[in-house]
Each structure stands twice: as C-alpha cells, then as structure tokens.
Motif scaffolding. Structure first.
Motif, PDB file in Angstrom:
ATOM      1  N   GLU A   1       0.848  -1.198   0.000  1.00 46.31           N
ATOM      2  CA  GLU A   1       0.000   0.000   0.000  1.00 46.31           C
ATOM      3  C   GLU A   1       0.874   1.235   0.000  1.00 46.31           C
ATOM      4  OE1 GLU A   1      -2.606  -2.681   3.001  1.00 46.31           O
ATOM      5  OE2 GLU A   1      -0.826  -1.537   3.487  1.00 46.31           O
TER       6      GLU A   1
ATOM      7  N   ASP B   1      -4.486   1.446  -2.187  1.00 47.77           N
ATOM      8  CA  ASP B   1      -5.283   0.356  -1.633  1.00 47.77           C
ATOM      9  C   ASP B   1      -6.773   0.615  -1.837  1.00 47.77           C
ATOM     10  OD1 ASP B   1      -6.353  -1.741  -0.238  1.00 47.77           O
ATOM     11  OD2 ASP B   1      -5.516  -1.176   1.710  1.00 47.77           O
ATOM     12  N   SER B   2      -7.376  -0.061  -2.795  1.00 41.17           N
ATOM     13  CA  SER B   2      -8.787   0.169  -3.103  1.00 41.17           C
ATOM     14  C   SER B   2      -9.714  -0.341  -1.993  1.00 41.17           C
ATOM     15  CB  SER B   2      -9.154  -0.496  -4.430  1.00 41.17           C
ATOM     16  OG  SER B   2      -8.873  -1.879  -4.368  1.00 41.17           O
ATOM     17  N   SER B   3      -9.188  -1.119  -1.053  1.00 41.83           N
ATOM     18  CA  SER B   3     -10.033  -1.612   0.035  1.00 41.83           C
ATOM     19  C   SER B   3     -10.071  -0.653   1.227  1.00 41.83           C
ATOM     20  CB  SER B   3      -9.538  -2.984   0.505  1.00 41.83           C
ATOM     21  OG  SER B   3      -8.283  -2.858   1.155  1.00 41.83           O
ATOM     22  N   SER B   4      -9.408   0.506   1.107  1.00 44.96           N
ATOM     23  CA  SER B   4      -9.424   1.485   2.198  1.00 44.96           C
ATOM     24  C   SER B   4     -10.860   1.884   2.516  1.00 44.96           C
ATOM     25  CB  SER B   4      -8.622   2.735   1.816  1.00 44.96           C
ATOM     26  OG  SER B   4      -7.275   2.410   1.603  1.00 44.96           O
ATOM     27  N   THR B   5     -11.211   1.828   3.802  1.00 46.15           N
ATOM     28  CA  THR B   5     -12.589   2.130   4.180  1.00 46.15           C
ATOM     29  C   THR B   5     -12.781   3.604   4.511  1.00 46.15           C
ATOM     30  OG1 THR B   5     -12.010   1.410   6.408  1.00 46.15           O
ATOM     31  CG2 THR B   5     -13.158  -0.163   5.015  1.00 46.15           C
TER      32      THR B   5
ATOM     33  N   SER C   1     -15.370   5.735   2.357  1.00 46.20           N
ATOM     34  CA  SER C   1     -15.035   5.431   0.972  1.00 46.20           C
ATOM     35  C   SER C   1     -16.237   5.382   0.038  1.00 46.20           C
ATOM     36  CB  SER C   1     -14.268   4.110   0.895  1.00 46.20           C
ATOM     37  OG  SER C   1     -15.054   3.062   1.442  1.00 46.20           O
TER      38      SER C   1
ATOM     39  N   LYS D   1      -8.693   6.739  -7.305  1.00 40.46           N
ATOM     40  CA  LYS D   1      -8.003   6.686  -5.997  1.00 40.46           C
ATOM     41  C   LYS D   1      -7.311   8.028  -5.730  1.00 40.46           C
ATOM     42  CE  LYS D   1      -7.100   1.715  -6.242  1.00 40.46           C
ATOM     43  NZ  LYS D   1      -7.108   1.506  -7.683  1.00 40.46           N
TER      44      LYS D   1
ATOM     45  N   GLY E   1      -7.028   0.780   6.089  1.00 41.61           N
ATOM     46  CA  GLY E   1      -7.579  -0.543   5.864  1.00 41.61           C
ATOM     47  C   GLY E   1      -7.254  -1.353   7.101  1.00 41.61           C
TER      48      GLY E   1
ATOM     49  N   ARG F   1     -10.341  -0.104  13.127  1.00 40.86           N
ATOM     50  CA  ARG F   1     -10.923   0.449  11.900  1.00 40.86           C
ATOM     51  C   ARG F   1     -11.799   1.673  12.160  1.00 40.86           C
ATOM     52  NH1 ARG F   1     -10.859  -2.331   7.040  1.00 40.86           N
ATOM     53  NH2 ARG F   1      -9.546  -4.166   7.115  1.00 40.86           N
TER      54      ARG F   1
END
Lengths: 108, 113
Positions: free
Chosen positions: A2, A26-30, A51, A70, A93, B99
């Motif tokens: 990342e 990182d496309s999964s970053s919330t 996100s 992104k 993430g 998180r």
C-alpha cells in the motif's frame, strides 16, 4: 504494498483557497483521513471521508474523493496564516498508511 | 482521560541502551496503535493492539522492538540495544475499536547519540 503519495509543498496567499492532493493504491481502504501537524506537535485530526462518499464539507474544509482514480483532495477556503502546517493524507484498511505530508505555507 | 498522553515527551539515550516509551490511550478505547515518524516523513505503522493482544505487529522493524499492553489500556514500547537510526518521534494513537478514527498523542521524541 500500500502506498499514499502527496506533493511536498504548497504556497498560497492569505485569503486564497488551498487545494492539497493525494493519491492512494489500496482500493479496500474504508476511510480516508486528513491530519494537520504543526511544528513540534502531534497529529490533529482535521476531517475524514468514508469510501462510499464523494464529497464532505466541514466549515472551511471540503474533501473530494474520486474512488475510481483513488484520488483525494482537501480544499481549505479563505486560507489563513494559522493554517500553515504540514498536512497528511492517510488511508485506512485497519492500520493507517500515511503520505509523506504536504507543507502548506500561507503568505500574508 | 481527555486525550492520548505519552511519556516522556523527550528522551535522549546512548547507542546500545534500552528505552521504554509509554502511551496512555483515551479512556475506553480498545484499539491502540504505535507509529514512528522520521524527520520529514509521514508516520509509519509499527504495531496495533486490540485489547491486550497484538493484532498486527507487521510494522516492527526487527526483534529489538517489542510492545506490550498487559491490561488493555496503557501500552509500553520497548527498544533494546538502541541504534542511532532509531532516532525519531514515536506516536501513539487510540480508537474506539479497530478500523475507527484514530486519535494521536503528542509523541515521544527519541534521540539516540
């Protein structure tokens, strides 16, 4: 792995708008965050965006998120000399991945 | 407490010595994080605790670094046989759960001579 990238410097005149840009991998970053750090101080949370949003406004701060590219930006309206600091973009993430910081210089 | 606190605020030590850095998170926060910030860089993740256990220690650079959180609140970062390259600001953060938004302490500035 990342990665988060930011431009290193930005100089503006007092009263102008500042736009600080950030890209992440990182496309999964919330969540995506903006923190402010003044000299010798810790990190101050400025704002964040989930996100699944594309814009968030909080007083003088506007965050824009282009999830496809992104790309994240922070706009500061009516920039003041007290806004001079280093601004960090961070992608979450789980742990936070920080950019190297953008030093904002506001000239009177 | 009102915010995350860290002690000491500054620590100067000699190469080869052992140091302990303490973090007191926001009361009730279950998640605690350690980061290291070198001069001119963004913070880099070291370790994450959920409660008493280390959920992710993938950022610890080598086995000279170790952290504990025995009662699920205060945490101590321990560095053995310090090296000059360990000089940095060590930041602690806590969040309500993993998180979620992390709130940072003021950091401990470590200088290894």
């Amino acid at each position: 792995g990342e990665d988060v990238e930011q431009s290193l410097f930005l100089s503006v005149r007092e009263g102008d708008s500042s736009v600080i840009n950030c890209t992440y991998t990182d496309s999964s970053s919330t969540y995506l965050y903006w923190y402010k750090q003044e000299p010798g101080a810790g990190l101050q949370l400025l704002t964040y965006i989930f996100s699944n949003m594309d814009m968030k406004q909080d007083q003088r701060l506007t965050v824009l998120l282009n999830k496809k590219d992104k790309h994240l930006s922070l706009r500061i309206a009516d920039t003041q000399t007290g806004d001079s600091a280093i601004y960090f973009c961070a992608a979450q993430g789980g742990k936070l991945i920080f950019g190297q910081g953008t030093e904002l210089s506001v000239k009177p | 407490g009102a915010g995350v606190s860290q002690t000491p605020s500054n620590k100067v030590t000699e190469k080869g010595k052992y140091v302990e850095l303490r973090c007191d998170p926001i009361s009730g926060h279950t998640a605690l994080y350690w980061y290291r910030q070198s001069l001119g860089q963004g913070p880099e993740f070291l370790i994450y605790f959920q409660g008493t256990g280390a959920a992710d220690d993938s950022g610890l650079p080598n086995d000279r670094f170790f952290a504990v959180r025995p009662e699920g609140s205060v945490s101590t970062l321990k560095i053995q046989r310090t090296e000059r390259g360990d000089s940095a600001v060590y930041l602690c953060a806590s969040s309500n759960q993993g998180r979620e938004t992390q709130y940072f302490g003021p950091g401990t500035r470590l200088l290894v001579l």
